[in-house]
Design a protein around this motif. Sequence first.
Motif, PDB file in Angstrom:
ATOM      1  N   LYS A 160      17.926   5.902   7.660  1.00  0.00           N
ATOM      2  CA  LYS A 160      16.787   5.993   8.576  1.00  0.00           C
ATOM      3  C   LYS A 160      15.530   6.433   7.822  1.00  0.00           C
ATOM      4  CE  LYS A 160      19.578   7.080  12.649  1.00  0.00           C
ATOM      5  NZ  LYS A 160      19.854   8.072  13.719  1.00  0.00           N
ATOM      6  N   ASP A 161      15.699   7.392   6.929  1.00  0.00           N
ATOM      7  CA  ASP A 161      14.559   7.874   6.146  1.00  0.00           C
ATOM      8  C   ASP A 161      14.080   6.808   5.170  1.00  0.00           C
ATOM      9  OD1 ASP A 161      14.764  10.335   7.416  1.00  0.00           O
ATOM     10  OD2 ASP A 161      16.103  11.148   5.892  1.00  0.00           O
ATOM     11  N   ILE A 162      15.025   6.101   4.567  1.00  0.00           N
ATOM     12  CA  ILE A 162      14.670   5.045   3.615  1.00  0.00           C
ATOM     13  C   ILE A 162      13.895   3.940   4.326  1.00  0.00           C
ATOM     14  CG2 ILE A 162      15.581   3.287   2.047  1.00  0.00           C
ATOM     15  CD1 ILE A 162      15.878   6.231   1.118  1.00  0.00           C
ATOM     16  N   ALA A 163      14.348   3.578   5.518  1.00  0.00           N
ATOM     17  CA  ALA A 163      13.677   2.537   6.300  1.00  0.00           C
ATOM     18  C   ALA A 163      12.262   2.961   6.677  1.00  0.00           C
ATOM     19  CB  ALA A 163      14.487   2.221   7.558  1.00  0.00           C
ATOM     20  N   ARG A 164      12.111   4.207   7.125  1.00  0.00           N
ATOM     21  CA  ARG A 164      10.785   4.703   7.514  1.00  0.00           C
ATOM     22  C   ARG A 164       9.834   4.737   6.317  1.00  0.00           C
ATOM     23  NH1 ARG A 164      12.357   8.917   9.697  1.00  0.00           N
ATOM     24  NH2 ARG A 164      12.070  10.375   7.964  1.00  0.00           N
ATOM     25  N   ASP A 165      10.344   5.182   5.169  1.00  0.00           N
ATOM     26  CA  ASP A 165       9.506   5.219   3.960  1.00  0.00           C
ATOM     27  C   ASP A 165       9.066   3.806   3.566  1.00  0.00           C
ATOM     28  OD1 ASP A 165       9.831   7.933   3.870  1.00  0.00           O
ATOM     29  OD2 ASP A 165      11.343   7.913   2.288  1.00  0.00           O
ATOM     30  N   PHE A 166       9.993   2.859   3.660  1.00  0.00           N
ATOM     31  CA  PHE A 166       9.671   1.470   3.314  1.00  0.00           C
ATOM     32  C   PHE A 166       8.566   0.929   4.223  1.00  0.00           C
ATOM     33  CE2 PHE A 166      10.262  -2.967   4.565  1.00  0.00           C
ATOM     34  CZ  PHE A 166      10.058  -3.612   3.357  1.00  0.00           C
ATOM     35  N   LEU A 167       8.738   1.098   5.525  1.00  0.00           N
ATOM     36  CA  LEU A 167       7.757   0.583   6.485  1.00  0.00           C
ATOM     37  C   LEU A 167       6.392   1.245   6.305  1.00  0.00           C
ATOM     38  CD1 LEU A 167      10.061   0.428   9.640  1.00  0.00           C
ATOM     39  CD2 LEU A 167       9.030  -1.537   8.471  1.00  0.00           C
ATOM     40  N   THR A 168       6.414   2.513   5.981  1.00  0.00           N
ATOM     41  CA  THR A 168       5.153   3.230   5.756  1.00  0.00           C
ATOM     42  C   THR A 168       4.448   2.721   4.515  1.00  0.00           C
ATOM     43  OG1 THR A 168       6.060   5.216   6.825  1.00  0.00           O
ATOM     44  CG2 THR A 168       4.118   5.497   5.407  1.00  0.00           C
ATOM     45  N   GLN A 169       5.204   2.536   3.438  1.00  0.00           N
ATOM     46  CA  GLN A 169       4.630   2.038   2.181  1.00  0.00           C
ATOM     47  C   GLN A 169       4.043   0.640   2.347  1.00  0.00           C
ATOM     48  OE1 GLN A 169       7.859   2.318  -0.604  1.00  0.00           O
ATOM     49  NE2 GLN A 169       7.902   4.555  -0.550  1.00  0.00           N
ATOM     50  N   LYS A 170       4.655  -0.145   3.212  1.00  0.00           N
ATOM     51  CA  LYS A 170       4.179  -1.506   3.456  1.00  0.00           C
ATOM     52  C   LYS A 170       3.030  -1.563   4.462  1.00  0.00           C
ATOM     53  CE  LYS A 170       7.087  -3.691   0.757  1.00  0.00           C
ATOM     54  NZ  LYS A 170       6.682  -4.581  -0.353  1.00  0.00           N
ATOM     55  N   GLY A 171       2.673  -0.412   4.999  1.00  0.00           N
ATOM     56  CA  GLY A 171       1.583  -0.371   5.973  1.00  0.00           C
ATOM     57  C   GLY A 171       1.959  -0.921   7.334  1.00  0.00           C
ATOM     58  N   LEU A 172       3.248  -0.912   7.657  1.00  0.00           N
ATOM     59  CA  LEU A 172       3.704  -1.474   8.930  1.00  0.00           C
ATOM     60  C   LEU A 172       3.886  -0.419  10.002  1.00  0.00           C
ATOM     61  CD1 LEU A 172       6.282  -4.064   7.544  1.00  0.00           C
ATOM     62  CD2 LEU A 172       3.973  -4.491   8.385  1.00  0.00           C
ATOM     63  N   LEU A 173       3.778   0.863   9.623  1.00  0.00           N
ATOM     64  CA  LEU A 173       3.778   1.954  10.591  1.00  0.00           C
ATOM     65  C   LEU A 173       2.444   2.678  10.517  1.00  0.00           C
ATOM     66  CD1 LEU A 173       7.315   3.611  10.238  1.00  0.00           C
ATOM     67  CD2 LEU A 173       6.590   1.867  11.856  1.00  0.00           C
ATOM     68  N   ASN A 174       1.822   2.922  11.648  1.00  0.00           N
ATOM     69  CA  ASN A 174       0.553   3.648  11.654  1.00  0.00           C
ATOM     70  C   ASN A 174       0.812   5.132  11.422  1.00  0.00           C
ATOM     71  OD1 ASN A 174      -0.846   1.303  12.222  1.00  0.00           O
ATOM     72  ND2 ASN A 174      -0.619   1.571  14.432  1.00  0.00           N
TER      73      ASN A 174
ATOM     74  N   GLN B 219       8.531  -9.514   2.588  1.00  0.00           N
ATOM     75  CA  GLN B 219       8.167  -8.118   2.320  1.00  0.00           C
ATOM     76  C   GLN B 219       9.139  -7.388   1.381  1.00  0.00           C
ATOM     77  OE1 GLN B 219       5.544  -6.491   2.969  1.00  0.00           O
ATOM     78  NE2 GLN B 219       4.557  -7.230   4.812  1.00  0.00           N
ATOM     79  N   ILE B 220      10.368  -7.924   1.210  1.00  0.00           N
ATOM     80  CA  ILE B 220      11.377  -7.185   0.443  1.00  0.00           C
ATOM     81  C   ILE B 220      11.821  -8.014  -0.762  1.00  0.00           C
ATOM     82  CG2 ILE B 220      13.546  -5.908   0.548  1.00  0.00           C
ATOM     83  CD1 ILE B 220      13.342  -5.961   3.596  1.00  0.00           C
ATOM     84  N   SER B 221      11.573  -7.494  -1.945  1.00  0.00           N
ATOM     85  CA  SER B 221      12.017  -8.178  -3.166  1.00  0.00           C
ATOM     86  C   SER B 221      13.443  -7.762  -3.506  1.00  0.00           C
ATOM     87  CB  SER B 221      11.093  -7.819  -4.335  1.00  0.00           C
ATOM     88  OG  SER B 221      11.252  -6.447  -4.676  1.00  0.00           O
ATOM     89  N   ASP B 222      14.068  -8.477  -4.434  1.00  0.00           N
ATOM     90  CA  ASP B 222      15.411  -8.103  -4.901  1.00  0.00           C
ATOM     91  C   ASP B 222      15.406  -6.673  -5.430  1.00  0.00           C
ATOM     92  OD1 ASP B 222      16.071 -10.687  -4.291  1.00  0.00           O
ATOM     93  OD2 ASP B 222      16.649 -11.277  -6.316  1.00  0.00           O
ATOM     94  N   ASP B 223      14.396  -6.342  -6.240  1.00  0.00           N
ATOM     95  CA  ASP B 223      14.311  -5.005  -6.828  1.00  0.00           C
ATOM     96  C   ASP B 223      14.184  -3.931  -5.753  1.00  0.00           C
ATOM     97  OD1 ASP B 223      14.533  -5.924  -9.408  1.00  0.00           O
ATOM     98  OD2 ASP B 223      12.371  -5.971  -9.786  1.00  0.00           O
ATOM     99  N   GLU B 224      13.373  -4.211  -4.735  1.00  0.00           N
ATOM    100  CA  GLU B 224      13.176  -3.223  -3.669  1.00  0.00           C
ATOM    101  C   GLU B 224      14.451  -3.011  -2.867  1.00  0.00           C
ATOM    102  OE1 GLU B 224       8.441  -3.621  -2.537  1.00  0.00           O
ATOM    103  OE2 GLU B 224       9.809  -5.222  -1.925  1.00  0.00           O
ATOM    104  N   MET B 225      15.186  -4.101  -2.615  1.00  0.00           N
ATOM    105  CA  MET B 225      16.434  -3.957  -1.863  1.00  0.00           C
ATOM    106  C   MET B 225      17.468  -3.219  -2.685  1.00  0.00           C
ATOM    107  SD  MET B 225      17.435  -4.755   1.238  1.00  0.00           S
ATOM    108  CE  MET B 225      18.197  -3.121   1.412  1.00  0.00           C
ATOM    109  N   ARG B 226      17.535  -3.518  -3.974  1.00  0.00           N
ATOM    110  CA  ARG B 226      18.464  -2.797  -4.861  1.00  0.00           C
ATOM    111  C   ARG B 226      18.159  -1.302  -4.867  1.00  0.00           C
ATOM    112  NH1 ARG B 226      18.392  -7.387  -8.401  1.00  0.00           N
ATOM    113  NH2 ARG B 226      16.537  -6.640  -9.475  1.00  0.00           N
ATOM    114  N   GLU B 227      16.872  -0.978  -4.964  1.00  0.00           N
ATOM    115  CA  GLU B 227      16.470   0.420  -5.025  1.00  0.00           C
ATOM    116  C   GLU B 227      16.808   1.154  -3.732  1.00  0.00           C
ATOM    117  OE1 GLU B 227      15.168   4.002  -6.251  1.00  0.00           O
ATOM    118  OE2 GLU B 227      15.485   2.225  -7.503  1.00  0.00           O
TER     119      GLU B 227
END
Length: 300
Positions: A286-300, A265-273
């Motif tokens: 915490k906010d970055i993690a929540r945004d990532f999970l939401t964008q990936k569709g892993l949080l309802n 789920q996490i590319s080099d570019d995404e981790m760098r960003e």
Amino acid sequence: MNIKIKRRTIVVILAAVLAAGVFAGCGKSKEPIKIASKPMTEQYILTEILGQLIEHDLGVKVEITKGIGGGTTNIQPALLKGDFDLYPEYTGTAWLTVLKHEKEDDPDVLYENLQKEYQEMGLHWSGLYGFQNSYVLAVRKEAAEEYGLKTFSDLAAASGNLIFGGNPDYMEREDGYPMICEAYGMEFKGTVDVDIALKYQAMANQEIDVTNAFTTDAQLAAADVLLLQDDKSLFATYYAGTVVRNDTLEKYPGLADTLEKLTGQISDDEMREMNYQVEVEGKDEKDIARDFLTQKGLLN
């Protein structure tokens, strides 16, 4: 009448006993899952991603201990003792530092054998996130375009025209600058010692042309540089994944499936960003993690 009362009393008592048993079981299942991290931004973000996903999927609280000094050296023994349930780790670190093996060039062979040996310790690798935090060389984009640089070998051929800048410890370490020069036959026009926090600025100012880096360095997200391919596989691969205790997987049904959701789920570019947003822009992991999970569709 007395018989009915007695029966009713027995029913009430049985219900109370069953309820007590259920609540006791719930209490046990609600024990928090303990997550550890090394003292680095990337790990803070990853543990937040893991923690928020676990709480969302399983309804189980997590306890995250961030920034454990010594990293793997102290987390691994604590994991084996049961002080922690899981943590993010890198395949190269596990292979070289924990298992103390010689470098393995084939990442698939490494991972297969890594999984087997970790199972013997009662641990499991739950897939790989997709990115790796490995050693790499970064070149000013203008220089890369001028000399057609894509690989370390390309760099070796043009090294006589370029200046290498690196942090002092890297320039002196046997497995640092001396090793890549010997392995690839690099002979740079000059070398400069640069503070690790200033090397990308030095490249932007054209004071240096090449520097050592990690593939997920936060500053790479904004720097005008090109990462070169280690075409001789000089450096070990450091793919990131979750190491979890087997008894934790047994204790929390569904945890294995939840952890596997992060595979690829996490590319080099995404981790760098994400690193950049925390380190440079000052955002909360915490906010970055929540945004990532939401964008990936892993949080309802």
